[in-house]
Design an enzyme around this catalytic site. Structure first.
Site, PDB file in Angstrom:
ATOM      1  N   SER A   1      83.905 -19.015   6.136  1.00  0.00           N
ATOM      2  CA  SER A   1      84.689 -18.516   5.004  1.00  0.00           C
ATOM      3  C   SER A   1      85.641 -19.607   4.508  1.00  0.00           C
ATOM      4  O   SER A   1      85.209 -20.743   4.352  1.00  0.00           O
ATOM      5  CB  SER A   1      85.434 -17.242   5.403  1.00  0.00           C
TER       6      SER A   1
ATOM      7  N   ASP B   1      75.962 -11.685   0.902  1.00  0.00           N
ATOM      8  CA  ASP B   1      77.398 -12.005   0.875  1.00  0.00           C
ATOM      9  C   ASP B   1      77.884 -12.332  -0.538  1.00  0.00           C
ATOM     10  O   ASP B   1      77.377 -13.269  -1.156  1.00  0.00           O
ATOM     11  CB  ASP B   1      77.658 -13.201   1.803  1.00  0.00           C
TER      12      ASP B   1
ATOM     13  N   HIS C   1      78.677 -12.125   5.209  1.00  0.00           N
ATOM     14  CA  HIS C   1      79.663 -13.182   5.371  1.00  0.00           C
ATOM     15  C   HIS C   1      79.612 -13.779   6.781  1.00  0.00           C
ATOM     16  O   HIS C   1      79.751 -13.061   7.765  1.00  0.00           O
ATOM     17  CB  HIS C   1      81.050 -12.574   5.109  1.00  0.00           C
TER      18      HIS C   1
END
Ligand SMILES: *[C@@H]1O[C@H](CO)[C@@H](O)[C@H](O)[C@H]1NC(C)=O
Ligand SMILES: *[C@@H]1O[C@H](CO)[C@@H](O)[C@H](O)[C@H]1NC(C)=O
Ligand SMILES: *[C@@H]1O[C@H](CO)[C@@H](O)[C@H](O)[C@H]1NC(C)=O
Ligand SMILES: *[C@@H]1O[C@H](CO)[C@@H](O)[C@H](O)[C@H]1NC(C)=O
Ligand SMILES: *[C@@H]1O[C@H](CO)[C@@H](O)[C@H](O)[C@H]1NC(C)=O
Ligand SMILES: *[C@@H]1O[C@H](CO)[C@@H](O)[C@H](O)[C@H]1NC(C)=O
Ligand SMILES: *[C@@H]1O[C@H](CO)[C@@H](O)[C@H](O)[C@H]1NC(C)=O
Ligand SMILES: *[C@@H]1O[C@H](CO)[C@@H](O)[C@H](O)[C@H]1NC(C)=O
Ligand SMILES: *[C@@H]1O[C@H](CO)[C@@H](O)[C@H](O)[C@H]1NC(C)=O
Length: 475
Positions: free
Chosen positions: A165, A396, A423
């Site tokens: 991320s 995602d 994710h």
């Protein structure tokens, strides 16, 4: 080096790791530590420091077996380190006899440059909260560990970074800006492209929900329309009742719709689409959907104080909240403001760019993200780095701010296009039930790490043979 040789090496190191498991178990020492970090890496005469937290996981570490030093980058939340028996990172450590150091990001968790008081997050302090400072923290941390030869890490051991991320972006940017400190990086769901109007995010939520059986996508669309209608045309009493039900009376209508849409985002983003949709489809009356959304919000930890500018203005440290710091980064450097999809949106029409402009402005006294500056510095999608692996999940929404296709030799990019793969999916603990594409992507990461590591140690043994390295050659 040809492919079958790499494969053989991976297999060999797997077999080897298994053998060492029991012995290493008894020597493990997992725990939190602190060191003095520089406050401002851009002011040579400013010698102020603060205590930054990090974690060490040396369960699989074997100093004499060509280990990897893995720097796991933590991001916009409390850092918990890496456990020896869960996550892909621990698997990488196991295969590569590695040690894992996890560095907590400045301004999150217990790594607070301005302490734990009521002005910790005042704007004059938050000016030290930038991705550039965070990257320098990582570099200075490596220097500190090497200088002191901590945990038996010697200067002639290779480092790699892993992050997912925002830390995925940091992992990629670190490889780009400090290439001499690592031999490679894994950047999972790495959001390297800063831009303000991020309608693709909502489009992906919509597309991912359309994969679900039943009418889940329609329910989410309709409830957002219906709730928006109440906010726009309902009586004051109806509005009050709706917001009170979600504990949102202190926040604006726009902030409420941001919070409201993020409840369903959580299910999709973290690969729990099917379970969430089962819940939402179980009672399709207006009241039933609202009730199930409230239940789901509590289950996934989504609360209005993480969204409303009223709360984001609060400068006091709180162990439970990271939203002021993270959205400061969003509103100053990154953007990724969640406007509705152009087709079949999953969020309210009131979340326009003018709403977001006012939201940043109101929480941070006039802030608005200067994404051009950010991309000019980090390269955006034109990042120029080698030995860098990008991975993304096919469901995602964040993949549209990541690098989905490699543009340089030495750069790799893989998309795990599988059911509920979202994710940072590859960083999760590998399971025999994972889809073949996910397994294949992890294998590619492992064999790249093996290649880079072997190249590093091969070069070293050419340079200055020593007792230890002779041993490695024999092995
Ligand atoms: C570490 O690696 C060395 C060299 O490969 C090996 O001889 C030794 O048994 C390993 N140590 C442990 C504790 O597994
Ligand atoms: C930091 O700088 C100040 C002013 O230049 C100096 O007085 C102080 O001794 C320095 N502190 C450390 C720890 O070096
Ligand atoms: C990891 O080990 C701990 C105890 O050492 C155990 O409680 C936990 O269930 C294990 N986790 C996994 C994912 O195997
Ligand atoms: C923070 O706390 C101090 C001491 O309790 C107080 O004097 C000050 O007014 C507070 N500041 C804010 C912004 O609340
Ligand atoms: C709102 O707050 C009440 C009281 O703390 C709590 O019981 C309820 O679960 C909360 N609802 C939501 C949707 O957060
Ligand atoms: C939303 O409103 C429409 C039109 O009034 C209605 O048909 C539909 O059942 C409502 N859906 C939900 C989930 O509230
Ligand atoms: C759906 O939820 C509403 C609100 O909680 C409730 O009144 C209704 O009885 C539920 N319907 C069914 C079929 O469970
Ligand atoms: C600000 O946050 C602190 C810590 O969570 C809390 O104690 C305080 O009441 C909040 N201030 C306001 C004005 O909400
Ligand atoms: C991944 O690698 C393992 C061992 O290295 C092998 O057994 C497995 O078949 C590979 N899986 C895929 C999907 O390539």
């Amino acid at each position: 080096m040809n492919k079958s040789l790499i494969f053989l090496l991976v297999l060999l190191s797997l077999a080897f790791a298994k053998q060492t498991y029991k012995v290493m178990n008894e020597q493990s020492s997992e725990g939190e530590l602190y060191f003095q970090q520089k406050l401002d890496h851009y002011a040579p005469l400013d010698n102020r420091t603060w205590a930054q937290r990090y974690f060490v996981m040396d369960h699989w570490f074997n100093k004499t077996a060509q280990p990897l030093v893995i720097l796991y980058i933590c991001g916009e939340g409390e850092c918990n380190g890496v456990q020896y028996n869960s996550s892909f990172t621990s698997k990488i450590a196991e295969i590569h006899n590695g040690i894992v150091l996890s560095l907590e990001h400045r301004f999150y968790g217990k790594s607070q440059p301005f302490g734990f008081g009521n002005d910790s997050y005042a704007l004059p302090n938050l000016k030290y909260l930038t991705a550039q400072q965070a990257l320098n923290d990582l570099a200075w941390f490596i220097q500190y560990v090497k200088d002191n030869q901590l945990f038996g890490i010697t200067p002639n051991m290779p480092w790699i970074t892993i992050g997912g991320s925002y830390p995925g972006a940091l992992s990629a940017w670190f490889r780009y800006k400090f290439p001499h400190l690592t031999i490679g990086a894994l950047a999972s769901s790495a959001v390297v492209n800063a831009y303000a109007d991020f309608y693709e995010f909502d489009q992906q939520i919509s597309d991912s929900l359309s994969k679900n059986s039943g009418n889940c996508r329609q329910i989410v669309h309709d409830i957002n329309v219906n709730v928006t209608n109440i906010l726009k045309k309902g009586t004051p009493q109806q509005k009050q009742q709706l917001k009170a039900y979600f504990n949102s009376t202190l926040i604006t209508d726009g902030d409420f719709m941001f919070y409201f849409s993020d409840i369903t985002v959580m299910g999709v983003q973290y690969g729990s689409r099917v379970a969430m949709c089962d819940l939402l489809m179980s009672n399709q009356t207006f009241a039933g959907v609202l009730q199930n959304l409230a239940t789901y919000a509590l289950q996934v930890g989504v609360t209005p104080d993480q969204y409303g500018a009223y709360y984001l203005r609060n400068t006091t440290y709180s162990h439970e909240r990271n939203a002021r710091q993270w959205y400061y980064q969003v509103c100053s450097e990154f953007g990724w403001l969640f406007t509705p999809a152009k087709h079949y949106p999953m969020r309210s029409e009131i979340l326009t760019m003018s709403y977001w402009t006012e939201w940043c402005n109101s929480a941070y006294d006039g802030a608005f993200p200067n994404t051009e500056v950010t991309n000019n510095y980090f390269g955006g999608l034109d990042i120029q780095a080698t030995n860098l692996i990008f991975t993304n999940g096919g469901e995602d929404p964040w993949q549209w701010a990541s690098k989905r296709t490699p543009t340089l030799p030495g750069m790799q990019s893989y998309i795990a296009d599988c059911d509920q793969c979202a994710h940072c999916v590859d960083l999760r603990t590998p399971s025999p039930n994972d889809s073949p594409i996910l397994k294949e992507i992890r294998n590619k990461t492992l064999s790249s790490f093996a290649t880079w590591k072997n190249e590093f140690y091969a070069k070293q043994s050419q340079k200055k043979p020593s007792f230890v390295e002779q041993k490695i050659v024999v092995q």
